[in-house]
Write an enzyme that holds these catalytic residues in place. Structure first.
Site, PDB file in Angstrom:
ATOM      1  N   HIS A 126      31.679  43.903  31.406  1.00 50.34           N
ATOM      2  CA  HIS A 126      31.959  44.819  32.604  1.00 50.34           C
ATOM      3  C   HIS A 126      33.438  44.354  33.041  1.00 50.34           C
ATOM      4  O   HIS A 126      33.697  43.151  33.090  1.00 50.34           O
ATOM      5  CB  HIS A 126      31.003  44.499  33.800  1.00 50.34           C
ATOM      6  CG  HIS A 126      31.578  44.893  35.178  1.00 50.34           C
ATOM      7  ND1 HIS A 126      31.971  46.389  35.386  1.00 50.34           N
ATOM      8  CD2 HIS A 126      31.656  44.458  36.361  1.00 50.34           C
ATOM      9  CE1 HIS A 126      32.534  46.384  36.437  1.00 50.34           C
ATOM     10  NE2 HIS A 126      32.291  45.407  37.119  1.00 50.34           N
ATOM     11  N   CYS A 148      27.808  47.858  39.680  1.00 49.51           N
ATOM     12  CA  CYS A 148      28.654  47.828  38.279  1.00 49.51           C
ATOM     13  C   CYS A 148      27.706  47.382  37.132  1.00 49.51           C
ATOM     14  O   CYS A 148      28.091  47.637  35.952  1.00 49.51           O
ATOM     15  CB  CYS A 148      29.584  46.582  38.496  1.00 49.51           C
ATOM     16  SG  CYS A 148      30.819  47.082  39.859  1.00 49.51           S
ATOM     17  N   ASN A 165      38.631  48.094  37.808  1.00 47.98           N
ATOM     18  CA  ASN A 165      37.211  47.977  37.628  1.00 47.98           C
ATOM     19  C   ASN A 165      36.741  49.439  38.095  1.00 47.98           C
ATOM     20  O   ASN A 165      36.767  49.937  39.326  1.00 47.98           O
ATOM     21  CB  ASN A 165      36.792  47.169  38.837  1.00 47.98           C
ATOM     22  CG  ASN A 165      35.283  46.695  38.793  1.00 47.98           C
ATOM     23  OD1 ASN A 165      34.296  47.620  38.393  1.00 47.98           O
ATOM     24  ND2 ASN A 165      34.693  45.785  39.408  1.00 47.98           N
TER      25      ASN A 165
HETATM   26  N1  COA Z   1      47.399  40.541  47.466  1.00 49.79           N
HETATM   27  C1  COA Z   1      47.730  39.448  48.059  1.00 49.79           C
HETATM   28  N2  COA Z   1      46.965  38.384  48.438  1.00 49.79           N
HETATM   29  C2  COA Z   1      45.491  38.525  48.475  1.00 49.79           C
HETATM   30  C3  COA Z   1      45.157  39.680  47.961  1.00 49.79           C
HETATM   31  C4  COA Z   1      45.878  40.630  47.709  1.00 49.79           C
HETATM   32  N3  COA Z   1      45.442  41.927  47.174  1.00 49.79           N
HETATM   33  N4  COA Z   1      43.715  39.713  48.348  1.00 49.79           N
HETATM   34  C5  COA Z   1      43.452  38.276  48.700  1.00 49.79           C
HETATM   35  N5  COA Z   1      44.510  37.788  48.943  1.00 49.79           N
HETATM   36  C6  COA Z   1      44.784  36.327  49.354  1.00 49.79           C
HETATM   37  C7  COA Z   1      43.589  35.961  50.286  1.00 49.79           C
HETATM   38  O1  COA Z   1      43.721  36.284  51.600  1.00 49.79           O
HETATM   39  C8  COA Z   1      43.839  34.367  50.030  1.00 49.79           C
HETATM   40  O2  COA Z   1      44.888  34.117  50.927  1.00 49.79           O
HETATM   41  P1  COA Z   1      44.484  32.574  51.582  1.00 49.79           P
HETATM   42  O3  COA Z   1      44.672  31.626  50.421  1.00 49.79           O
HETATM   43  O4  COA Z   1      45.798  32.504  52.507  1.00 49.79           O
HETATM   44  O5  COA Z   1      43.452  32.492  52.467  1.00 49.79           O
HETATM   45  C9  COA Z   1      44.163  34.403  48.517  1.00 49.79           C
HETATM   46  O6  COA Z   1      44.829  35.491  48.350  1.00 49.79           O
HETATM   47  C10 COA Z   1      43.172  33.869  47.677  1.00 49.79           C
HETATM   48  O7  COA Z   1      42.290  34.701  48.068  1.00 49.79           O
HETATM   49  P2  COA Z   1      40.669  34.524  47.032  1.00 49.79           P
HETATM   50  O8  COA Z   1      39.742  35.586  47.595  1.00 49.79           O
HETATM   51  O9  COA Z   1      40.462  33.217  47.032  1.00 49.79           O
HETATM   52  O10 COA Z   1      41.221  34.947  45.555  1.00 49.79           O
HETATM   53  P3  COA Z   1      40.483  34.856  44.181  1.00 49.79           P
HETATM   54  O11 COA Z   1      41.287  34.199  43.265  1.00 49.79           O
HETATM   55  O12 COA Z   1      39.207  34.646  44.247  1.00 49.79           O
HETATM   56  O13 COA Z   1      40.615  36.323  43.785  1.00 49.79           O
HETATM   57  C11 COA Z   1      39.348  38.499  43.565  1.00 49.79           C
HETATM   58  C12 COA Z   1      40.113  37.510  44.507  1.00 49.79           C
HETATM   59  C13 COA Z   1      38.651  39.307  44.522  1.00 49.79           C
HETATM   60  C14 COA Z   1      40.256  39.095  42.685  1.00 49.79           C
HETATM   61  C15 COA Z   1      38.376  37.420  42.956  1.00 49.79           C
HETATM   62  O14 COA Z   1      37.467  36.807  43.564  1.00 49.79           O
HETATM   63  C16 COA Z   1      37.408  38.519  42.009  1.00 49.79           C
HETATM   64  O15 COA Z   1      37.858  38.968  41.130  1.00 49.79           O
HETATM   65  N6  COA Z   1      36.051  38.250  42.423  1.00 49.79           N
HETATM   66  C17 COA Z   1      35.151  39.311  41.790  1.00 49.79           C
HETATM   67  C18 COA Z   1      35.109  40.576  41.917  1.00 49.79           C
HETATM   68  C19 COA Z   1      34.206  41.343  40.999  1.00 49.79           C
HETATM   69  O16 COA Z   1      34.040  40.983  39.922  1.00 49.79           O
HETATM   70  N7  COA Z   1      33.817  42.550  41.641  1.00 49.79           N
HETATM   71  C20 COA Z   1      33.035  43.302  40.945  1.00 49.79           C
HETATM   72  C21 COA Z   1      31.763  42.779  40.697  1.00 49.79           C
HETATM   73  S1  COA Z   1      30.758  43.968  40.286  1.00 49.79           S
END
Ligand code: COA
Length: 336
Positions: free
Chosen positions: A257, A112, A287
């Protein structure tokens, strides 16, 4: 005098097929409410099967050349995580299809952060006198590497391409890139990874069954990535603000980004930039990795947000881990 890289053209392309959060909710255990509230994304574009990254890159590249007012460049750099083939690079084929004949062409793989890395590479080539005009393209077809059964990644990424033309010019001109801050931390390479398909784990080693092996799909540990993205983008942005001599509150537009609107707001808050000064288009495209920053620039320009003279800070973070930032004063350009 140092030859600066000056923004001379901008063009983008997204495939027409739109995938809404509700579309994904029908095939995955997720919901529009979860995706919107956790990421800010409402929809993304996925290319039809059979489309390669180079196809999107040619569209965006052609528009950027047109926007620059000239079809001539002497270097093409394509930033991508999803090249057309493991070998050769995507850029020479793109250059050929754009009718650019025998120009130099290579790919940059910084996930990214790829577009920011590619602009720095192009600026280096211009400063060294290797090139006078460079076409820099960020292009991705993440739909080809997303595991359709993985709700933690499938809801986030989209396909698209964005390109700029950089030309040699004067550091004091509007559009001149005002320095580059790049970095990496390979100790955390496993946080964002496609494990198989390279030399460490050839596909043949995992492809015993008829189904596509899970190791050939993109994998990400969202939570730590979120944390590192904020920390690194803040530090990298501060380095560039210092180099440009800009106070955070003097930044007109923060073009970060487009990974997650919560990341963009956290970075803006920590930098002391008003959230209203953050460009957001991830709600419509998700993204798009290496295509993210040029797509956001084009979106902001076409919505009339970016106007000549505006101070623009760009910062990216991605797999590697990698990060990078640059800045410019927005020039008079007609986007393609
Ligand atoms: N739909 C519903 N629930 C989901 C889900 C989805 N698409 N994806 C994950 N969950 C659930 C998880 O299983 C977890 O459940 P649990 O609490 O029962 O274990 C809960 O939602 C929370 O998951 P978590 O991973 O802690 O969520 P989060 O708030 O961290 O959000 C992302 C997840 C991926 C959106 C976030 O971490 C993020 O944006 N990370 C950075 C990603 C990024 O920038 N990537 C590119 C960099 S180049």
């Amino acid at each position: 005098m140092i030859r600066a890289a000056v923004l001379a053209g901008l063009g983008t392309y997204v495939p027409s097929r739109v995938i809404t959060n509700d579309d994904l909710s029908r095939i995955l255990d997720t919901s529009d409410e979860w995706i919107r509230s956790r990421t800010g994304i409402a929809q993304r574009h996925w290319a039809p099967p059979g489309t390669a990254t180079g196809d999107l890159a040619v569209e965006a590249g052609g528009r950027a050349l047109k926007s620059s007012g000239s079809g001539d460049v002497d270097l093409v750099v394509v930033a991508t995580t999803t090249p057309d083939h493991p070998c050769p690079a995507t850029a020479p084929g793109v250059a050929h299809r754009l009718g650019l004949n025998a120009v130099a062409a290579y790919d940059i793989a910084a996930v990214c952060s790829g577009f920011v890395y590619a602009m720095a590479s192009a600026a280096g080539a211009i400063a060294a006198g290797i090139a006078d005009r460079v076409l820099v393209i960020g292009a991705e077809t993440y739909s080809t590497i997303l595991n359709p059964e993985d709700r933690t990644t499938s809801v986030i990424f989209g396909d698209g391409a964005g390109a700029v033309v950089l030309r040699a010019g004067d550091p004091s001109e509007p559009g001149a890139l005002l320095g580059h801050d790049l970095g990496s931390d390979g100790s955390l390479k496993d946080l964002i990874i496609v494990p198989a398909g390279g030399s460490r784990q050839p596909v043949a080693a995992v492809a015993a069954s008829g189904d596509r092996p899970a190791e050939t799909y993109f994998q990400m540990e969202g939570k730590p990535v979120f944390r590192h993205a904020v920390t690194r983008m803040v530090a990298s942005s501060e380095a560039i603000l210092h180099r440009a001599g800009w106070a955070p509150e003097s930044v007109d537009w923060f073009v970060g980004h487009q990974a997650n609107v919560r990341i963009l707001h956290a970075v803006a808050d920590q930098l002391g930039i008003d959230r209203d000064r953050t460009v957001v288009n991830l709600d419509r495209v998700g993204n798009t990795s290496a295509a993210s920053i040029p797509l956001a620039l084009d979106d902001a320009a076409s919505r009339g947000l970016l106007t000549p003279g505006d101070r623009v800070l760009m910062s990216a973070f991605g797999g590697g881990l990698t990060w990078g930032s640059t800045a410019l004063v927005w020039p008079e350009i007609v986007t393609g």
